[in-house]
Design a protein around this motif. Structure first.
Motif, PDB file in Angstrom:
ATOM      1  N   GLU A  78       0.809  -1.211   0.000  1.00 35.61           N
ATOM      2  CA  GLU A  78       0.000   0.000   0.000  1.00 35.61           C
ATOM      3  C   GLU A  78       0.847   1.269   0.000  1.00 35.61           C
ATOM      4  OE1 GLU A  78      -2.156  -3.387   1.822  1.00 35.61           O
ATOM      5  OE2 GLU A  78      -0.255  -2.393   2.199  1.00 35.61           O
ATOM      6  N   LYS A  79       2.110   1.169   0.433  1.00 36.50           N
ATOM      7  CA  LYS A  79       2.970   2.349   0.462  1.00 36.50           C
ATOM      8  C   LYS A  79       3.287   2.871  -0.932  1.00 36.50           C
ATOM      9  CE  LYS A  79       5.228   1.730   4.919  1.00 36.50           C
ATOM     10  NZ  LYS A  79       6.522   1.677   5.641  1.00 36.50           N
ATOM     11  N   LEU A  85       1.139   3.461  -3.113  1.00 38.66           N
ATOM     12  CA  LEU A  85       0.063   4.396  -3.455  1.00 38.66           C
ATOM     13  C   LEU A  85       0.129   5.678  -2.635  1.00 38.66           C
ATOM     14  CD1 LEU A  85      -2.879   1.809  -3.580  1.00 38.66           C
ATOM     15  CD2 LEU A  85      -1.472   2.625  -5.472  1.00 38.66           C
ATOM     16  N   GLN A  86       1.108   5.791  -1.763  1.00 36.09           N
ATOM     17  CA  GLN A  86       1.205   6.962  -0.907  1.00 36.09           C
ATOM     18  C   GLN A  86       1.529   8.196  -1.737  1.00 36.09           C
ATOM     19  OE1 GLN A  86       3.714   6.245   2.388  1.00 36.09           O
ATOM     20  NE2 GLN A  86       3.187   8.123   3.485  1.00 36.09           N
ATOM     21  N   ARG A  95      -3.512  10.970  -5.250  1.00 35.02           N
ATOM     22  CA  ARG A  95      -4.813  11.507  -4.858  1.00 35.02           C
ATOM     23  C   ARG A  95      -5.815  11.302  -5.985  1.00 35.02           C
ATOM     24  NH1 ARG A  95      -4.519  14.680  -0.340  1.00 35.02           N
ATOM     25  NH2 ARG A  95      -2.431  15.305   0.346  1.00 35.02           N
ATOM     26  N   SER A 131     -10.089  12.119   1.374  1.00 31.62           N
ATOM     27  CA  SER A 131     -10.105  10.725   1.799  1.00 31.62           C
ATOM     28  C   SER A 131     -10.985  10.546   3.032  1.00 31.62           C
ATOM     29  CB  SER A 131      -8.685  10.247   2.104  1.00 31.62           C
ATOM     30  OG  SER A 131      -8.110  11.038   3.131  1.00 31.62           O
ATOM     31  N   GLU A 185      -4.137   6.735   5.358  1.00 29.94           N
ATOM     32  CA  GLU A 185      -4.386   6.490   3.943  1.00 29.94           C
ATOM     33  C   GLU A 185      -3.946   5.077   3.544  1.00 29.94           C
ATOM     34  OE1 GLU A 185      -3.389   8.645  -0.351  1.00 29.94           O
ATOM     35  OE2 GLU A 185      -2.382   9.259   1.500  1.00 29.94           O
ATOM     36  N   ASN A 186      -2.806   4.623   4.062  1.00 27.63           N
ATOM     37  CA  ASN A 186      -2.363   3.260   3.783  1.00 27.63           C
ATOM     38  C   ASN A 186      -3.330   2.231   4.340  1.00 27.63           C
ATOM     39  OD1 ASN A 186       0.946   4.417   4.494  1.00 27.63           O
ATOM     40  ND2 ASN A 186       0.006   4.219   2.499  1.00 27.63           N
ATOM     41  N   HIS A 204      -6.389   1.952   2.065  1.00 28.95           N
ATOM     42  CA  HIS A 204      -6.079   1.152   0.876  1.00 28.95           C
ATOM     43  C   HIS A 204      -6.070  -0.335   1.206  1.00 28.95           C
ATOM     44  CE1 HIS A 204      -3.810   4.893  -0.793  1.00 28.95           C
ATOM     45  NE2 HIS A 204      -5.102   4.957  -1.010  1.00 28.95           N
ATOM     46  N   SER A 205      -5.505  -0.657   2.349  1.00 23.92           N
ATOM     47  CA  SER A 205      -5.418  -2.054   2.751  1.00 23.92           C
ATOM     48  C   SER A 205      -6.795  -2.639   3.033  1.00 23.92           C
ATOM     49  CB  SER A 205      -4.515  -2.185   3.976  1.00 23.92           C
ATOM     50  OG  SER A 205      -4.421  -3.527   4.398  1.00 23.92           O
ATOM     51  N   SER A 233      -9.799  -1.576   1.874  1.00 20.96           N
ATOM     52  CA  SER A 233     -10.586  -1.678   0.643  1.00 20.96           C
ATOM     53  C   SER A 233     -10.126  -2.835  -0.223  1.00 20.96           C
ATOM     54  CB  SER A 233     -10.498  -0.364  -0.135  1.00 20.96           C
ATOM     55  OG  SER A 233      -9.138  -0.080  -0.470  1.00 20.96           O
ATOM     56  N   ALA A 234      -8.801  -3.075  -0.295  1.00 20.98           N
ATOM     57  CA  ALA A 234      -8.302  -4.206  -1.083  1.00 20.98           C
ATOM     58  C   ALA A 234      -8.711  -5.536  -0.458  1.00 20.98           C
ATOM     59  CB  ALA A 234      -6.783  -4.120  -1.212  1.00 20.98           C
TER      60      ALA A 234
END
Length: 243
Positions: free
Chosen positions: A133-134, A136-137, A140, A151, A168-169, A172-173, A175-176
């Motif tokens: 996920e990092k 995607l850091q 936006r 977000s 934010e990470n 992402h985690s 939702s995945a």
């Protein structure tokens, strides 16, 4: 001296240090440039001079070290391979071999192909990065009007777990995991200290990077009440807009 005319050999004695008394040999080109090693000398002279039997320290040609050369006159000469007595021109060779067996994950594109490892150990899963996920850091999302979409915020009960993970990470985690996993999503079962110490062992890649969270029946009823209140407010706003 065996070098072309105009070259000067210089020998300097070291005055201090553990190597005091030893001598360093240098060569000075006709234009005043100092040469410190035989590879540098070979680059300056090029193909115009054969350094196959040239001894850098004495400045003489050692005929006993000459070997027959099969190259043609017009062909270029590799100085690194042409000298046996001077190790400064030889490329370094690794003397140790890989004697420790390391596990390797085999990823194949064809299902019908089988390797010797498959027969012995069975099929291997495709490797997955622990903290992917990092990557995607800093990215936006924007809408059609090129305006930034803010977000979401995590509830206070949801805490990230892992080295230098942001909210934010964690989003992402989560939702995945909700999109890809077929098993229940509950978070990491390992302790925070163990994951910080060795994430590669204690992190479950199938679960999001949050501390394990247990949702009770009261939490579900409380969320249902919030949804009902939000729906009633939306209905009231739509009715007032029609009037």
């Amino acid at each position: 001296m065996a070098l072309p005319p105009g070259w000067v050999r210089e020998e300097i004695i070291r005055q201090c240090g553990l190597s005091a008394g030893r001598t360093d040999v240098y060569y000075i080109t006709p234009d005043g440039k100092r040469v410190r090693s035989k590879p540098q000398l070979a680059r300056i002279l090029g193909d115009s001079f054969d350094l196959n039997a040239f001894d850098f320290r004495s400045g003489r040609v050692v005929h006993s070290s000459c070997r027959k050369s099969k190259r043609q006159k017009a062909a270029s000469y590799d100085f690194a391979r042409g000298v046996r007595h001077d190790a400064s021109l030889m490329l370094p060779i690794r003397q140790t071999a890989s004697i420790f067996k390391q596990p390797v994950t085999v990823v194949k594109n064809r299902n019908d192909s089988r390797s010797k490892a498959d027969v012995k150990h069975g099929a291997q899963d495709q490797p997955k990065q622990v903290f992917w996920e990092k990557r995607l850091q800093g990215l936006r999302a924007y809408d059609n009007n090129n305006e930034w979409i803010p977000s979401m915020e995590l509830p206070r009960l949801v805490q990230t777990i892992g080295p230098d993970l942001s909210t934010e990470n964690a989003l992402h985690s989560i939702s995945a995991a909700l999109h890809n996993n077929q098993c229940p999503v509950y978070g990491q079962s390992g302790s925070k200290q163990a994951i910080q110490k060795n994430p590669g062992i204690h992190v479950d890649t199938q679960q999001p990077h949050i501390q394990q969270l247990v949702v009770t029946t009261e939490d579900i009823h409380r969320q249902e009440q919030r949804v009902m209140i939000a729906r009633k407010r939306l209905q009231a706003m739509l009715e007032s807009a029609d009037e």
